[in-house]
Design an enzyme around this catalytic site. Structure first.
Site, mmCIF file in Angstrom:
data_model
loop_
_atom_site.group_PDB
_atom_site.id
_atom_site.type_symbol
_atom_site.label_atom_id
_atom_site.label_comp_id
_atom_site.label_asym_id
_atom_site.label_seq_id
_atom_site.Cartn_x
_atom_site.Cartn_y
_atom_site.Cartn_z
ATOM 1 N N VAL A 559 -4.073 2.179 -9.155
ATOM 2 C CA VAL A 559 -2.731 2.587 -8.751
ATOM 3 C C VAL A 559 -2.715 3.083 -7.312
ATOM 4 C CG1 VAL A 559 -1.692 2.962 -10.992
ATOM 5 C CG2 VAL A 559 -3.030 4.770 -9.943
ATOM 6 N N ASP A 560 -3.872 3.447 -6.815
ATOM 7 C CA ASP A 560 -3.880 3.825 -5.396
ATOM 8 C C ASP A 560 -3.733 2.569 -4.528
ATOM 9 O OD1 ASP A 560 -6.317 3.272 -6.553
ATOM 10 O OD2 ASP A 560 -7.240 5.164 -5.947
ATOM 11 N N ASP A 561 -3.765 1.420 -5.129
ATOM 12 C CA ASP A 561 -3.552 0.167 -4.406
ATOM 13 C C ASP A 561 -2.156 -0.391 -4.644
ATOM 14 O OD1 ASP A 561 -6.924 -0.897 -5.010
ATOM 15 O OD2 ASP A 561 -6.072 0.118 -3.285
#
Ligand code: 6R9
Length: 690
Positions: A559-561
């Site tokens: 999710v950091d992407d």
């Protein structure tokens, strides 16, 4: 028999329903989307499979959720326990609001993983079965060890370690290439209750030093040098530098055991510290080849494996004995439909979790024959993997999408010149596998015969979490399908509220499972903060996930992407998959960049299929492909031609670096020491303005 699949789909968890479009698939009609692309196992495969129908899966899955204690203790009873566990099979607090996070399985049970991998199987008559085949970097260099021979060697190393004072609970750092001595050392540690921490022998001296300083090992075990492809790597020099570094932090290493690998470096050319360094071959053969087992509690630590977080120093993921043993063995058996006659090859290095759970422990606990390959998968050419498959009659082949895509780029001829008829199950791990790579793997490598187990899991989870059970149900290329037994995946929104049915959001897990990590070494608080606080009551995986109308799970990347373009949440993996579906695109990596109007723009690094030239037309065509597949909002703002992508040695694309290049923050590239090929970054920067 197709109808059997259709009807039972009503049984699928999480709102999976009837599949009306299955008819279209059978009739060969055009599909509306990738969600409708179904690949059914053949009847022959299903009939012989360990789990052969959706109904059978559902029955087992239901039991594993409704009666986890009964389900797991029945499986655990197939292993050897010196003493059975106490009253509770599982004791957990999974909710930060109720206090400290605690996960315990089979507490009070006394066992030993090495005993269960080796002695137990030998007693069952597998003594003369090959446990490990070893294939060297150079074609023609190979070897093998039966279960009995492996036990003898493990005992010699275990006796040596005991002799130098390594005791139960002590840490041992292992920095070895893919030679049999690597799993041997892991098993030797397990035998005496020592905690191994394998560091991938490709990490820099700084990274190794950080790990030495953190876990203060009683010994470091390494090799003087290794060849991967044509490149010799002087491992001992790296270890020397690391030990010197940690000495500055006040951590001293008293013993460094060095395996002599004359193919890569001569003994006399190896730098030596008298009194600390000792040659493996000079001492190990002198020790007795039997060694009593150190019986340990199910919750005693088995190993520490460092993994990188999004920030800060690496996290020491701690796995314990009993639950990990039961979980890796069970996942291996079902997800690969393991049979005693299989020859199994996983291309991962033991320096990663995949090498722990699915080169060493999972397969050996099942009494399997495992192939250990030392070299690079494309050395001396792109056909090496299939050469090895034919040589050993490999039947289960487990690898990463990045390798699939790179072999795809080299062309089919390297594959089709080999028979590959021994193959029956394929596996994928490490990142989402895009449907076009899946198709190539399935059609070209597996001759449209072998199911693919796309296994979603993490260092932290110890074993497979969401994975196909080949033979049980229809697959969808690019989807990791359904949860393994005992696993309850939930998808939550940003407030932590569970969403049902067809949806996408953050992938969390409700309730513990036997293979879960128990803490981050020396930092239980970070463990709780990173994994249990973001969505109280759940384990948070850090991954995004979409569940489709049939209940299949599609991992969308970290999710950091996630990129947010004009309020649209777009998984980088989705855009990448669209780009890669273009016949001229070999590989793509997408990152977000600041955008004045949209908030974030999409910046795509694109590697082309060999010898296709960059062109304005191709650029437009690639963008059009994404517009077509996802929507106009997902169209990349920038295509950056990339001769190669910066990857870790385990094949993960280092997006952190790509984000900096995209943002032109070239002086902030950060630590590039874990890159497989540092030149790639230089090339990318040079091509920035083209
Ligand atoms: C086993 C391993 C974990 C992260 C994970 C996810 C990605 C792994 C995947 C996958 C989609 C799969 N990942 N397998 N994503 N489909 N089949 O790789 O462990 O190195 O800890 O990485 O890898 O993003 O969160 P680890």
């Amino acid at each position: 028999s197709y109808l059997r699949h259709v009807d039972s789909r009503k049984l699928m968890p999480n709102g999976a329903g009837h599949i009306p479009h299955l008819k279209a698939v059978i009739l060969g009609e055009a599909l509306a989307s990738e969600e409708d692309d179904l690949v059914l196992p053949s009847k022959e495969f299903s009939d012989q499979a360990n789990v052969h129908s959706p109904e059978q899966y559902m029955e087992m899955y239901k039991r594993s959720i409704e009666d986890p204690d009964g389900f797991w203790s029945e499986i655990a009873s197939q292993f050897y326990w010196k003493q059975k566990w106490g009253e509770k099979v599982c004791d957990e607090n999974f909710d930060v609001r109720d206090g400290k996070i605690k996960i315990e399985w089979f507490k009070g049970g006394i066992t030993n993983v090495c005993y269960n991998c080796l002695d137990r199987n030998i007693e069952a008559g597998l003594g003369d079965k090959v446990a490990l085949y070893w294939e060297g970097n150079e074609p023609g260099l190979d070897g093998s060890l039966t279960y009995s021979q492996l036990l003898n060697q493990v005992c010699q190393v275990a006796n040596y370690l005991k002799d130098i004072g390594v005791k139960k609970g002590d840490a041992v750092i292992v920095y070895l290439p893919m030679i049999n001595e690597l799993p041997i050392t892991m098993l030797a540690c397990a035998r005496i209750g020592a905690v191994h921490s394998v560091v991938f022998a490709g990490f820099s001296a700084e990274s190794l030093a950080q790990r030495i300083t953190d876990c203060k090992p009683k010994a470091v075990i390494t090799c003087n040098a290794v060849r991967r492809g044509t490149k010799p790597i002087l491992l001992k020099d790296i270890v020397d530098a690391a030990i010197n570094d940690s000495a500055k932090d006040g951590v001293s290493v008293d013993v460094c055991l060095v395996y002599d690998n004359p193919v890569a470096l001569k003994r006399e050319d190896t730098k030596w510290t008298q009194g600390r360094d000792i040659w493996w071959q000079d001492v190990i053969p002198k020790y007795p080849s039997t060694c009593p087992v150190e019986w340990v509690d199910a919750e005693d630590p088995l190993f520490l494996l460092y993994t990188s977080g999004s920030t800060g120093k690496p996290k020491g993921v701690l796995h314990t004995t009993g639950g990990y043993m039961v979980y890796t063995a069970t996942t291996f058996k079902y997800a690969f439909d393991y049979k005693p006659s299989d020859i199994y090859w996983c291309t991962a290095d033991c320096g990663w979790i995949t090498g722990h759970s699915y080169v060493t422990y999972g397969p050996l606990l099942n009494g399997a024959t495992v192939l250990v390959y030392e070299g690079a998968p494309n050395y001396p050419d792109a056909g090496r993997c299939w050469d090895i498959v034919d040589k050993y009659k490999v039947s289960i082949f487990y690898t990463a999408p990045t390798l699939v895509r790179s072999l795809m780029r080299d062309g089919e001829a390297y594959v089709t010149r080999y028979s590959r008829k021994s193959l029956r199950v394929l596996g994928s791990v490490g990142e989402p596998i895009n449907p076009s790579a899946w198709r190539w793997f399935y059609n070209v490598v597996g001759d449209s015969r072998c199911p693919i187990s796309d296994t979603w899991w993490q260092t932290e989870t110890g074993g497979f979490m969401i994975t196909p059970l080949p033979g049980a149900w229809a697959q969808k290329p690019g989807s990791a399908t359904f949860p393994f037994f005992g696993i309850q995946p939930v998808i939550v929104d940003e407030k932590g509220v569970e969403i049902d049915g067809e949806c996408s959001g953050y992938l969390c897990i409700k309730k513990s499972w036997p293979g879960a990590f128990r803490t981050l070494y020396g930092d239980h608080e970070r463990y709780e903060t990173t994994y249990f606080k973001p969505f109280a009551g759940y384990y948070f995986s850090g991954d995004g996930c979409r569940r489709d109308k049939d209940g299949y799970h599609w991992l969308t990347g970290r999710v950091d992407d996630v990129i947010n373009v004009s309020g649209h949440r777009i998984g980088t993996a989705e855009v990448e998959s669209a780009l890669v579906s273009h016949p001229q695109c070999a590989e793509a990596a997408v990152v977000g960049v600041e955008h004045e109007v949209k908030g974030q723009g999409i910046y795509a690094f694109v590697t082309l299929v060999d010898s296709v030239p960059y062109s304005e037309d191709l650029r437009k065509d690639l963008i059009l492909t994404v517009r077509k597949q996802i929507g106009a909002f997902a169209a990349p703002d920038k295509i950056h031609w990339a001769p190669g992508l910066p990857k870790t040695r385990s094949g993960k694309i280092m997006r952190r670096i790509l984000r900096k290049i995209a943002a032109r923050q070239l002086d902030e590239l950060g630590d590039t020491s874990t890159l497989a090929d540092p030149n790639v970054v230089k090339q990318l920067i040079e091509l920035s303005d083209s």
